[in-house]
Write a protein that holds these residues in place. Structure first.
Motif, short mmCIF file in Angstrom:
data_model
loop_
_atom_site.label_atom_id
_atom_site.label_comp_id
_atom_site.label_asym_id
_atom_site.label_seq_id
_atom_site.Cartn_x
_atom_site.Cartn_y
_atom_site.Cartn_z
N LYS A 159 0.83 -1.22 0.00
CA LYS A 159 0.00 0.00 0.00
C LYS A 159 0.85 1.26 0.00
CE LYS A 159 -3.51 -2.11 2.93
NZ LYS A 159 -3.98 -2.06 4.33
N GLU A 168 -4.34 3.63 -7.08
CA GLU A 168 -5.24 2.73 -6.37
C GLU A 168 -5.25 1.39 -7.10
OE1 GLU A 168 -7.56 3.23 -3.78
OE2 GLU A 168 -6.45 5.09 -3.32
N ASP A 295 1.04 -3.12 5.69
CA ASP A 295 1.07 -2.46 4.39
C ASP A 295 0.71 -3.41 3.25
OD1 ASP A 295 1.76 -0.09 5.42
OD2 ASP A 295 3.90 -0.26 5.04
#
Lengths: 425, 292
Positions: A159, A168, A295
């Motif tokens: 992420k 995204e 993450d």
């Protein structure tokens, strides 16, 4: 001198006595094995299942006095050699790893056909296997393998790396390309690919063909078996071309053929690379390699620009079975029955980030993006699970490496896979 | 006068028995599988005659592996023995550090081939800032950086180099033993006659080294033809089929594809091939020894 000799003779006799005693004990162990209580169960698993298998074995041990197990693991690449040798030599472990369905030399169908697996059909959990998964668990209507559920295949991503590039998770192929472009512009390797490790080579095609093949031809496997379809004349061409497109655009790390699974894992875990196409079962390995495990998450790897066509690959994860030759098969079977109870199934499934085979337990939130496709019946088992012999998959590994190395064309590669497919088992 | 007494033949009985049980019986019993379609597990087995051998002739993968095997063998025999000879000549001197040098050159031989393979996998790391590539960059040869094991055109030679690196010391030791056997007087009288270094090597050392050459060539040929460990550990036969040898093919047929019968047929052909090459070689090299 004489004293020395007598001492040594006495010592020798002691040793012999000891050896005899050990022999007797061993004989006792072997003798009592046929009764269902006590004794040590020999279990061999594969690295991917360690987290779950060990948890459930420990839980079983603490609730069953007198039960103990001896668990060892084989790396995925060596399972076939190590275990098949033991199976062939007649000293198979009581419980061992088996791959669901057909398509590899250690798969349920191949081993069941050779009479090496114990029938589990009389265990109650086998009644709860969803209809779509029966092919992975059953051969000739009998259940031979236990598996905690299905693993999703998609992109494991970092992420933080995505945030750095301001992107995204993409939902279409074009979006994926532009995400990769932006990541690359930020100096982050968009996709880590460790194609030197053979099983890694197959993951990107497995992620793409549900969209390029199965969304249009859901019965593709049946058509292949009937000889009415071929790899070279199907959506596989599109998938392989997309694989190469990712390489040509420079979205992989340099030299994927010289990079291993471990190296690729660490690239994503450290944020040097943004994502890797992988099965959810190894999410825990990626998290373990990262200093900030939170993450890491997953999204389905889009194959087409038609959102409705982006089916997902969801394969039954590697399972365990009881050896037909086991002297402790009662004990081994009762352990598998225990694995089949909902809470134990959930424990194992959670540990390896897979969706439980039945029931509605909590699923790793990293898999949330996969659930809609799963509910909409847009999930396809991993392709090899319905391949007819153990040669197609290794051929797939080899031709992908040749493609990445610029040594063959998509057409020639898929023809080679067709040839391997047509060979008799 | 010393009399040599031959030990009674039955001294060898335990060894023969162990050999028969552990090597001979399994080999002969296993060879039978070459004529069946056995999968390697279970009891299902059908006699298929020479089908496996017929299949082998048309097996493009096995033929590619044969080509790789021969290329590797030639490279290993020529380069490994060449380097071994040079090393032997280099340390067969009176310089003080000769013992230390011998130790250094021989050291890789005693390390397990699997260890060596993993070590070299680090050396061959394709990243530009790791292993050999980093070293090339550091000395200004960055343009020579390669994906050593991932490039299908290069991988076979990368593996060959590792094998040669490991085994050159072994050839060196055998050549050294040969060099120790060359009488110093011959060199001395040749020097008196005015023969230079090259002439002395050609006319004295080389002919007298013939037995060492025979042993080295034989051993490296057999080693090259049956090369397995380093390949499986470094490339697993890949990328694609670029580094498959006959040994990796027979291993994959047995343990990956589940075709034990076919695998045994490949093994049988390989064994006969190695034996034939060895006999021809030893016949030729021995005749050269007597001629010298």
């Amino acid at each position: 001198m004489a004293l020395d000799q007598s001492v040594s003779r006495r010592r020798l006799l002691q040793l012999m006595g000891g050896a005899a005693a050990v022999g007797t004990l061993a004989a006792c162990g072997g003798g009592s094995g046929s009764s269902s209580s006590g004794g040590t169960l020999r279990v061999i698993g594969v690295g991917d299942q360690e987290a779950g298998l060990r948890k459930v074995l420990d839980a079983y041990k603490s609730s069953h006095s007198g039960f103990d197990f001896n668990l060892s693991f084989a790396p995925a690449d060596q399972v076939q050699t190590a275990l098949r040798t033991q199976l062939g030599g007649g000293n198979a472990p009581d419980v061992h790893v088996v791959y669901p369905g057909n398509g590899s030399a250690m798969s349920m169908a191949q081993l069941a056909k050779a009479g090496l697996l114990a029938d589990l059909s009389d265990q109650s959990w086998t009644q709860k296997i969803p209809a779509g998964f029966k092919g992975a668990f059953q051969s000739d209507g009998k259940t031979y393998i236990y598996s905690p559920g299905s693993s999703m295949l998609g992109a494991i991503y970092n992420k933080k790396a995505f945030a750095t590039a301001g992107v995204e998770p993409p939902t279409t192929w074009s979006e994926l390309l532009s995400v990769c472009e932006k990541l690359k512009a930020k100096g982050i390797v968009p996709i880590a690919l460790g194609a030197q490790t053979p099983w890694i080579t197959q993951l990107i095609p497995y992620a793409l063909v549900p969209g390029t093949v199965y969304a249009k031809t859901p019965d593709f496997d049946d058509k292949m078996l009937a000889g009415q379809a071929s790899f070279a004349d199907s959506g596989w061409v599109d998938a392989m071309n997309k694989y190469l497109e990712l390489q040509k655009k420079g979205f992989f790390n340099d030299n994927p053929n010289g990079t291993t699974y471990e190296q690729a894992t660490s690239m994503v875990a450290t944020g040097k690379a943004a994502m890797a196409v992988q099965v959810s079962a190894v999410l825990s390995a990626f998290r373990a390699a990262s200093q900030t495990p939170d993450d890491l998450s997953m999204f389905p790897f889009p194959a087409t620009d038609v959102a409705a066509d982006n089916w997902i690959p969801a394969g039954v994860v590697v399972g365990i079975a009881v050896s037909a030759k086991s002297k402790k098969s009662d004990q081994a079977k009762s352990f598998l029955d225990y694995c089949g109870q909902q809470e134990n199934l959930n424990t194992w499934a959670e540990a390896v980030s897979c969706v439980p085979l039945y029931g509605d337990a909590k699923v790793d939130p990293a898999l949330n993006l996969f659930l809609p496709a799963l509910k909409a019946n847009k999930a396809v088992p991993f392709m090899d699970q319905r391949w007819p012999n153990a040669e197609v998959q290794p051929t797939h590994f080899a031709v992908v490496q040749e493609l990445l190395g610029g040594k063959t064309t998509v057409d020639a590669a898929l023809k080679k896979m067709d040839e391997a497919y047509r060979k008799k088992a | 006068m010393r009399v040599r007494i031959a030990p009674p033949w039955w001294f060898a009985v335990p060894a023969i028995l162990v050999y028969a049980v552990v090597v001979l019986y399994p080999s002969i019993a296993g060879a039978g599988s070459a004529f069946t379609d056995w999968s390697g597990v279970g009891n299902a087995k059908t006699f298929v005659g020479i089908d496996n051998f017929k299949q082998l002739v048309h097996d493009s993968q096995a033929l590619g592996a044969l080509r790789n095997t021969l290329l590797l063998t030639v490279a290993i025999v020529v380069v490994q023995n060449g380097i071994g000879l040079l090393l032997a000549l280099g340390v067969h001197t009176s310089i003080k550090s000769r013992m230390a040098l011998r130790l250094v050159f021989f050291a890789p031989v005693v390390v397990s081939p699997v260890m060596v393979s993993f070590l070299w996998k680090f050396v061959y790391n394709p990243a530009p800032d790791a292993g050999l590539n980093a070293a090339l960059g550091a000395v200004g040869l960055g343009g020579l950086r390669q994906d050593w094991l991932g490039n299908p055109s290069l991988a076979l030679w990368s593996v060959a180099f590792t094998v040669i690196w490991q085994c050159a010391g072994y050839s060196m030791v055998i050549f050294l033993a040969g060099l120790e056997g060359v009488p110093a007087e011959l060199h001395e009288s040749a020097m008196v006659d005015g023969a230079g270094t090259v002439a002395r090597f050609r006319h004295i050392t080389w002919p007298l080294l013939a037995p060492a050459v025979t042993i080295n060539v034989m051993l490296s040929t057999v080693g090259g033809l049956t090369l397995f460990t380093q390949i499986i550990a470094m490339t697993n036969g890949g990328p694609g089929y670029a580094t498959d040898t006959l040994s990796t093919v027979l291993y994959k047929q047995a343990f990956v594809f589940g075709k034990f019968g076919y695998s045994t047929a490949v093994a049988l052909v390989l064994a006969i091939f190695v034996a034939a090459v060895s006999f021809v070689q030893i016949g030729y090299l021995r005749s050269r020894e007597t001629a010298a």
